[in-house]
Design an enzyme around this catalytic site. Structure first.
Site, PDB file in Angstrom:
ATOM      1  N   PRO A  86      -0.813  -0.443  -6.540  1.00 55.63           N
ATOM      2  CA  PRO A  86      -2.114  -1.023  -6.197  1.00 55.63           C
ATOM      3  C   PRO A  86      -1.938  -2.284  -5.359  1.00 55.63           C
ATOM      4  CG  PRO A  86      -1.793  -0.905  -8.599  1.00 55.63           C
ATOM      5  CD  PRO A  86      -0.503  -0.548  -7.948  1.00 55.63           C
ATOM      6  N   GLU A  87      -2.826  -2.501  -4.387  1.00 58.24           N
ATOM      7  CA  GLU A  87      -2.766  -3.715  -3.587  1.00 58.24           C
ATOM      8  C   GLU A  87      -3.615  -4.790  -4.261  1.00 58.24           C
ATOM      9  OE1 GLU A  87      -2.234  -3.491   0.407  1.00 58.24           O
ATOM     10  OE2 GLU A  87      -1.532  -1.436   0.402  1.00 58.24           O
ATOM     11  N   LYS A  91      -0.697  -9.222  -7.312  1.00 57.85           N
ATOM     12  CA  LYS A  91      -0.736  -7.961  -8.053  1.00 57.85           C
ATOM     13  C   LYS A  91      -0.652  -8.176  -9.560  1.00 57.85           C
ATOM     14  CE  LYS A  91       0.996  -5.726  -4.007  1.00 57.85           C
ATOM     15  NZ  LYS A  91       2.188  -5.214  -3.325  1.00 57.85           N
TER      16      LYS A  91
END
Ligand SMILES: [Zn+2]
Length: 282
Positions: free
Chosen positions: A2-3, A55
Site C-alpha cells: 500500500p502507498e 506507510k
C-alpha cells in the site's frame, strides 16, 4: 505494497470509528501485545487519534501508549459493526480493537509494536510527521534538502526513501517523474533547483489528491479520458505511465519504457521523449 495515500485513508476510517471512544475489547495473536495489555489494560482507555506516517499506522491511546503497525505487502485493517461477518478468514486476524459501536480487525498485519512517546521519537524507521507528504506539518524546504542530500543516487529511487518523502510509493514514483518531466534514472546531482522544487511539490499534490473523500481506492494521476462514473481498478485507465509499458505516451505518443530500478529492483515506467536524460551532471 500500500502507498501512503492508502494508509492515510485507513487511518482516517479507523479514526472515525475509534477516536474519542473508550476501548471495550482488545485481542491479539502477538504475545508481546497481549502481555502489554495484561500489564497495562487498553480496555477503558480512550483512543485519542489515529495517524499515518508514510506507510506506518499509529493508534494513540489515552494512557500514553501508541500501537504502531505496518502493513508490508498483505496486511490490512477492516472496520465492522458488531455481528457483521468478516471479509477475511479468522486465522488471518492478528489484532482486534473494539468499542461500543465497532470492531477494528488487523488482518495479517506483520509488524505491530507498542510504543511510548519516547520510543516512538527514537525509532528511526518511523518517519516524523514533518517528513510525511500528507501531514499538515510537512516541511517543503526540509524535504528539498533531504532530496539533494542523495546526489549520487537515481531520482526515482530517492523518491522512494521514506526518510526523504514519506508516503510516496512505487506507483507515485513513476507518475511524479513523468509529470515533472524528469528521467527517473537521472542522478539527483543532475537536477536543477527548480526541478527539485517541482518533485517535492508534485509529490505532495498527487498523493494529497488521492486522499480526497471521493478518490476511491484507485490511484488517479491522469484524468484525461476517465469517466467519473467508472471506478476502474485497471491502473492503465488512471495513470500517465505506470503499468503502461509499450503503450503510447499520453502526451507525445512515444512508447512507454520500463526498467527495474534501485537496490530493491522496483519497476519504473517513463517516456524517453517527455523525460530526457540530462546530458551531463550540473
Ligand atoms: Zn512522451
Amino acid at each position: 505494497m500500500p502507498e501512503g495515500d492508502t494508509i492515510f485513508r485507513t487511518a482516517r476510517s479507523l479514526g472515525r470509528a475509534l477516536a474519542g471512544k473508550p476501548v471495550t475489547g482488545f485481542r491479539s495473536t502477538y504475545p508481546r501485545l497481549t502481555r502489554f495489555h495484561d500489564d497495562t489494560p487498553l480496555t477503558g482507555q480512550l483512543i485519542e487519534r489515529v495517524e499515518s506516517r508514510g506507510k506506518w499506522l499509529l493508534i494513540h491511546f489515552s494512557g500514553g501508549a501508541t500501537l504502531v503497525t505496518h502493513m508490508l505487502m498483505n496486511g490490512s485493517w477492516h472496520i465492522y459493526r458488531h455481528g457483521q461477518p468478516w471479509q477475511k478468514p479468522r486465522f488471518d486476524m492478528r489484532i482486534v480493537l473494539e468499542n461500543a459501536d465497532y470492531i477494528a480487525v488487523g488482518f495479517k498485519v506483520p509488524v505491530a509494536e507498542m510504543h511510548t512517546a519516547q520510543s516512538l521519537a527514537r525509532d528511526r524507521r518511523i518517519p516524523g510527521s514533518t517528513v510525511d507528504v500528507l501531514s499538515s506539518a510537512f516541511d517543503v524546504e526540509e524535504a528539498e534538502h533531504r532530496l539533494v542530500a542523495h546526489p549520487g543516487e537515481e531520482t526515482g529511487d530517492v523518491l522512494l526513501h521514506q526518510d526523504v518523502l514519506a508516503g510516496v510509493g512505487n506507483v507515485f514514483k513513476s507518475e511524479i517523474c513523468f509529470i515533472t518531466g524528469i528521467h527517473p534514472f537521472a542522478r539527483v546531482s543532475a537536477l536543477a533547483p527548480e526541478q527539485v522544487k517541482a518533485l517535492v511539490a508534485t509529490a505532495r499534490r498527487l498523493v494529497g489528491a488521492n486522499v480526497l473523500e471521493d478518490s476511491g481506492n484507485t490511484i488517479v494521476t491522469y484524468g484525461g479520458r476517465q469517466r467519473r462514473t467508472t471506478n476502474s481498478s485497471d491502473p492503465r485507465q488512471s495513470l500517465w505511465v505506470y503499468g503502461r509499458y509499450g503503450e503510447p505516451c499520453r502526451r507525445c505518443g512515444h512508447p512507454i519504457d520500463r526498467r527495474l530500478q534501485g537496490p530493491d529492483a522496483r519497476v519504473t515506467f517513463w517516456c524517453a521523449v517527455c523525460q530526457p536524460m540530462p546530458e551531463q551532471p550540473r
